[in-house]
Design a protein around this motif. Structure first.
Motif, mmCIF file in Angstrom:
data_model
loop_
_atom_site.group_PDB
_atom_site.id
_atom_site.type_symbol
_atom_site.label_atom_id
_atom_site.label_comp_id
_atom_site.label_asym_id
_atom_site.label_seq_id
_atom_site.Cartn_x
_atom_site.Cartn_y
_atom_site.Cartn_z
ATOM 1 N N LEU A 88 0.826 -1.209 0.000
ATOM 2 C CA LEU A 88 0.000 0.000 0.000
ATOM 3 C C LEU A 88 0.858 1.256 0.000
ATOM 4 C CD1 LEU A 88 -2.823 -0.999 2.512
ATOM 5 C CD2 LEU A 88 -3.073 -0.536 0.061
ATOM 6 N N ALA A 89 1.936 1.242 0.778
ATOM 7 C CA ALA A 89 2.811 2.408 0.826
ATOM 8 C C ALA A 89 3.455 2.651 -0.532
ATOM 9 C CB ALA A 89 3.886 2.204 1.892
ATOM 10 N N LEU A 90 3.850 1.575 -1.178
ATOM 11 C CA LEU A 90 4.477 1.684 -2.494
ATOM 12 C C LEU A 90 3.490 2.245 -3.511
ATOM 13 C CD1 LEU A 90 7.287 0.972 -3.643
ATOM 14 C CD2 LEU A 90 6.334 -1.214 -4.362
ATOM 15 N N ASN A 91 2.270 1.737 -3.501
ATOM 16 C CA ASN A 91 1.270 2.185 -4.463
ATOM 17 C C ASN A 91 0.683 3.542 -4.112
ATOM 18 O OD1 ASN A 91 1.064 -1.052 -4.791
ATOM 19 N ND2 ASN A 91 0.496 -0.024 -6.693
ATOM 20 N N ALA A 92 0.672 3.878 -2.825
ATOM 21 C CA ALA A 92 0.159 5.189 -2.426
ATOM 22 C C ALA A 92 1.052 6.295 -2.971
ATOM 23 C CB ALA A 92 0.079 5.278 -0.906
ATOM 24 N N ALA A 93 2.356 6.032 -3.000
ATOM 25 C CA ALA A 93 3.299 7.039 -3.467
ATOM 26 C C ALA A 93 3.233 7.227 -4.976
ATOM 27 C CB ALA A 93 4.714 6.658 -3.044
ATOM 28 N N HIS A 94 2.928 6.157 -5.705
ATOM 29 C CA HIS A 94 3.062 6.223 -7.159
ATOM 30 C C HIS A 94 1.808 5.773 -7.918
ATOM 31 C CE1 HIS A 94 7.281 6.914 -6.324
ATOM 32 N NE2 HIS A 94 7.303 5.819 -5.599
ATOM 33 N N GLY A 95 0.743 5.404 -7.213
ATOM 34 C CA GLY A 95 -0.457 4.936 -7.894
ATOM 35 C C GLY A 95 -0.422 3.433 -8.095
ATOM 36 N N GLY A 96 -1.387 2.939 -8.845
ATOM 37 C CA GLY A 96 -1.469 1.500 -9.088
ATOM 38 C C GLY A 96 -2.701 0.927 -8.420
ATOM 39 N N HIS A 97 -3.849 1.109 -9.081
ATOM 40 C CA HIS A 97 -5.125 0.702 -8.473
ATOM 41 C C HIS A 97 -5.199 -0.805 -8.229
ATOM 42 C CE1 HIS A 97 -6.746 4.706 -8.988
ATOM 43 N NE2 HIS A 97 -6.468 4.680 -10.284
ATOM 44 N N TRP A 98 -4.696 -1.589 -9.178
ATOM 45 C CA TRP A 98 -4.875 -3.037 -9.100
ATOM 46 C C TRP A 98 -4.201 -3.619 -7.864
ATOM 47 C CZ3 TRP A 98 -1.168 -7.106 -10.903
ATOM 48 C CH2 TRP A 98 -1.741 -8.390 -10.822
ATOM 49 N N ALA A 99 -2.893 -3.418 -7.732
ATOM 50 C CA ALA A 99 -2.171 -3.987 -6.593
ATOM 51 C C ALA A 99 -2.659 -3.373 -5.281
ATOM 52 C CB ALA A 99 -0.668 -3.770 -6.761
ATOM 53 N N ARG A 100 -3.001 -2.086 -5.317
ATOM 54 C CA ARG A 100 -3.512 -1.442 -4.100
ATOM 55 C C ARG A 100 -4.841 -2.074 -3.684
ATOM 56 N NH1 ARG A 100 -3.018 2.884 -0.881
ATOM 57 N NH2 ARG A 100 -4.913 3.918 -0.166
ATOM 58 N N GLY A 101 -5.704 -2.347 -4.640
ATOM 59 C CA GLY A 101 -6.995 -2.966 -4.319
ATOM 60 C C GLY A 101 -6.824 -4.341 -3.707
ATOM 61 N N ILE A 102 -5.908 -5.142 -4.253
ATOM 62 C CA ILE A 102 -5.662 -6.480 -3.696
ATOM 63 C C ILE A 102 -5.081 -6.374 -2.295
ATOM 64 C CG2 ILE A 102 -4.448 -8.662 -4.041
ATOM 65 C CD1 ILE A 102 -4.342 -8.001 -7.021
ATOM 66 N N ALA A 103 -4.156 -5.418 -2.104
ATOM 67 C CA ALA A 103 -3.527 -5.246 -0.785
ATOM 68 C C ALA A 103 -4.554 -4.828 0.264
ATOM 69 C CB ALA A 103 -2.408 -4.216 -0.884
ATOM 70 N N LEU A 104 -5.470 -3.942 -0.100
ATOM 71 C CA LEU A 104 -6.512 -3.509 0.846
ATOM 72 C C LEU A 104 -7.411 -4.683 1.233
ATOM 73 C CD1 LEU A 104 -7.429 -0.106 -0.811
ATOM 74 C CD2 LEU A 104 -6.598 -0.399 1.545
ATOM 75 N N ARG A 105 -7.718 -5.534 0.269
ATOM 76 C CA ARG A 105 -8.548 -6.707 0.562
ATOM 77 C C ARG A 105 -7.838 -7.627 1.558
ATOM 78 N NH1 ARG A 105 -9.102 -11.947 -2.837
ATOM 79 N NH2 ARG A 105 -10.730 -13.022 -1.674
ATOM 80 N N LEU A 106 -6.529 -7.833 1.364
ATOM 81 C CA LEU A 106 -5.778 -8.693 2.278
ATOM 82 C C LEU A 106 -5.637 -8.049 3.649
ATOM 83 C CD1 LEU A 106 -3.031 -10.003 -0.142
ATOM 84 C CD2 LEU A 106 -4.723 -11.378 1.043
#
Length: 661
Positions: free
Chosen positions: A486-504
């Protein structure tokens, strides 16, 4: 024909050799006969049905007449007609066809005509272009000409069948060593070596190329930087082994803008991918790169990476449109290897959107265009996509069969290999083989971290590893990994991986917080276009509302999840079971491990290891192998890592060396 007069026979033979190019003036020039004699012979031959009314010789007649000529006669007629056409400034392809028929010896200008004809035909008739280049290469006496023609022959052969280029690999290595290739040709030759997993040869060639940059070739370092960045994405070990390339990768002061539009977009796209740039920036640069490039031998790799960059940036529809456009261009050129690679990317795009059956079809088609044994180290991408699609469709036996086949060991030292290991991990995760799945994902972790390559929205190994820990009951480890993602995607975007990480992450949270996390997950996954992952998040959110006593909301979300899952070609399961039947797990016991434990040493590493085991110093080894002491040190570092030992003293174990070799 037998009843023809000698003059009529000469005219008929000339017309047969000339085919559609025949005319009275050309027949006169070729035969030395006067126009009146040619006209009289033409009248007789037309009346006999041997010439058409337009003076051309019908193909069946021409074939019979040419076959009736002696071999020296045929060759001489084609040679003289080629010279006549050349003097008339006829098209290169027309002249080249006569040169091919004439055979050797050929006039001095033949090489250039054949080369030009190959260029003319390369876009429409690949086999004709190959014939012309082979003939030109056979006739070339100048070393520079022969080197350039060898590269042209390799690049044309590559379009149809990369495996055909393997026979030229030793010659390409020699040309690279002797510096007889221009920089852009050397770059292309290095890509071919990388495809075949000839990493040591590629490293040596890149080292030599960069050593020759300044002052002999001003600006070459700047021109090569996009290639260095591209190699850093897909073959990071190569860059780590060439200090000059490593420096070039990290030198942002170089002005790529001075090179030309295509290099600007390529350099910017690859730079942003490597350093986790903002998603909108990656998408914009990738689209500019796609707009600025015409599909050819040198741009193919850049365009493939640009398509995957759009996927990384969640621009799924844009990636699909561009991929379809490039496939049409590749089809028009009848370039089988281009079609295979673009179709493999198309499969990856379909997989992201949850179109499982099309993804399976495209990946299968890519492996039909180019069988697995011809893909070299890049086979990891189509195999991974096909196996992931079959896994998600519940076809575990088929997925295991795909992933249990032979692959080049060098593949596992490339980013293509990480797609492959990720697919293996997901299959093992799906069948409940959690410890073995963890090994696969941890191998991805080690590779990506050590090589400083982060592609978080293409290879989100953290979320897969987090899921393993979650299923093993290791909640804290799962939470840490999900938060890292989430930290990685929050800084640079990336809906797909962020969505999976939030679910986990929701699995590790209290009910109220979990519902909020799942709502955010649904929003991210909806924005990403990943329908199957969205269905999974909706299923979890439905369950959370049901547990909170909100049955109506739960039913609504459940119906939506069911509809989405059906559009993906998959049967929806309310339980969303994590484990699979024991019988299925038993069937996968024989999935052979790959890329773990001690790895095989390359030929160069074997030579260094054996000399070091026999007590030679680094300087002595360098002198004997004609390399620098620094190169010996780099080889030893990789040897220790692959053999899982700590230093030179442990190399004396013959068992270690025998296992590695």
């Amino acid at each position: 024909v037998d009843n023809c007069t000698p003059e009529s026979r000469v005219v008929l033979q000339a017309a047969a050799v000339m085919g559609e190019q025949a005319s009275t003036a050309r027949i006169a020039a070729l035969t030395g006969l006067d126009w009146g004699t040619i006209a009289a012979c033409g009248y007789f031959l037309t009346a006999a049905g041997l010439l058409a009314d337009d003076g051309k010789c019908p193909p069946p007649v021409a074939s019979a007449v040419i076959d009736d000529m002696s071999a020296p006669q045929r060759r001489d007629a084609h040679r003289r007609f080629a010279e006549l056409l050349f003097e008339e400034n006829a098209g290169a392809t027309t002249v080249a066809q006569q040169l091919i028929a004439a055979g050797d010896p050929a006039p001095a200008w033949a090489v250039e005509v054949l080369r030009t004809a190959a260029e003319e035909q390369s876009a429409t008739d690949l086999q004709a272009a190959l014939r012309f280049v082979r003939a030109a290469r056979r006739l070339a006496v100048d070393e520079a000409d022969r080197a350039a023609l060898t590269m042209k022959l390799a690049s044309l052969s590559w379009r149809a069948d990369p495996a055909a280029v393997r026979r030229y690999a030793p010659e390409l290595v020699q040309l690279l060593r002797t510096g007889r290739l221009a920089p852009d040709e050397a770059e292309l030759a290095i890509r071919y070596l990388l495809w075949f997993g000839r990493i040591d040869d590629a490293v040596e060639a890149l080292d030599r190329l960069l050593a020759a940059t300044e002052p002999q070739v001003p600006g070459l370092a700047v021109r090569l930087r996009p290639f260095i960045l591209w190699t850093s994405i897909w073959y990071p070990d190569v860059i780590e082994r060439v200090p000059a390339a490593r420096d070039l990768r990290h030198d942002k002061a170089l002005r790529i803008e001075a090179v030309g539009a295509r290099s600007v977009e390529a350099g910017n796209t690859f730079e942003l991918l490597l350093h986790s740039g903002e998603q909108h920036e990656i998408a914009a640069e990738a689209q500019r790169l796609l707009e600025s490039c015409v599909l050819d031998d040198r741009t193919l790799d850049w365009l493939l990476t640009a398509l995957l960059a759009l996927l990384h940036a969640d621009e799924v529809e844009c990636a699909a449109r561009w991929c379809k456009n490039l496939l049409a261009q590749a089809w028009a050129r009848r370039a089988g290897s281009w079609l295979a690679q673009l179709t493999a990317v198309r499969a990856q795009i379909a997989l992201r959107t949850g179109r499982l059956k099309p993804a399976s079809v495209y990946a299968t088609r890519a492996l039909a265009w180019l069988p697995a044994e011809k893909w070299g180290v890049r086979v990891g991408l189509p195999l991974a996509t096909l196996a992931q699609a079959r896994t998600l469709l519940g076809d575990y036996d088929r997925a295991a069969g795909i992933l249990d086949g032979p692959v080049p060991p060098e593949m596992l030292d490339t980013t293509f290999g990480m797609f492959y290991l990720q697919a293996r991990g997901q299959l093992l995760l799906a069948v409940g083989s959690l410890p073995r799945a963890r090994v696969e994902f941890e191998s991805c972790l080690e590779f990506m971290r050590q090589r400083e390559v982060e592609l978080p929205n293409l290879l989100p190994w953290r979320v897969h590893l987090a899921e393993v820990h979650s299923r093993l009951g290791q909640v804290e480890q799962a939470r840490i990994l999900a938060e890292e993602q989430l930290a990685l995607n929050a800084a640079h975007g990336g809906h797909w991986a962020r969505g999976i990480a939030l679910r986990l992450l929701a699995r590790t949270a209290e009910p109220d917080e979990a519902r909020d996390l799942l709502k955010s997950s649904v929003g991210e996954l909806r924005a990403s276009g990943a329908k199957l992952d969205l269905a999974a998040a909706l299923t979890d959110l439905s369950r959370a509302h049901r547990e909170a006593g909100e049955a109506a909301k739960a039913e609504q979300l459940e119906r939506h999840a069911q509809q989405l899952t059906a559009t993906c070609g998959k049967t929806w399961d309310r339980a969303d079971a994590d484990a699979c039947p024991t019988a299925v797990q038993d069937n996968l016991v024989h999935l052979k491990p790959k890329g773990h434990g001690r790895q095989r040493l390359s030929m160069a590493e074997q030579r260094v290891a054996i000399l070091a085991a026999n007590g030679r110093t680094n300087t002595e080894i360098a002198r004997e192998l004609f390399v620098t002491p620094s190169t010996v040190e780099q080889h030893l570092t990789r040897i220790y890592r692959k053999l899982e030992i700590h230093g030179r003293s442990e190399l004396v174990s013959i068992g270690d060396l025998a296992l590695a070799v």
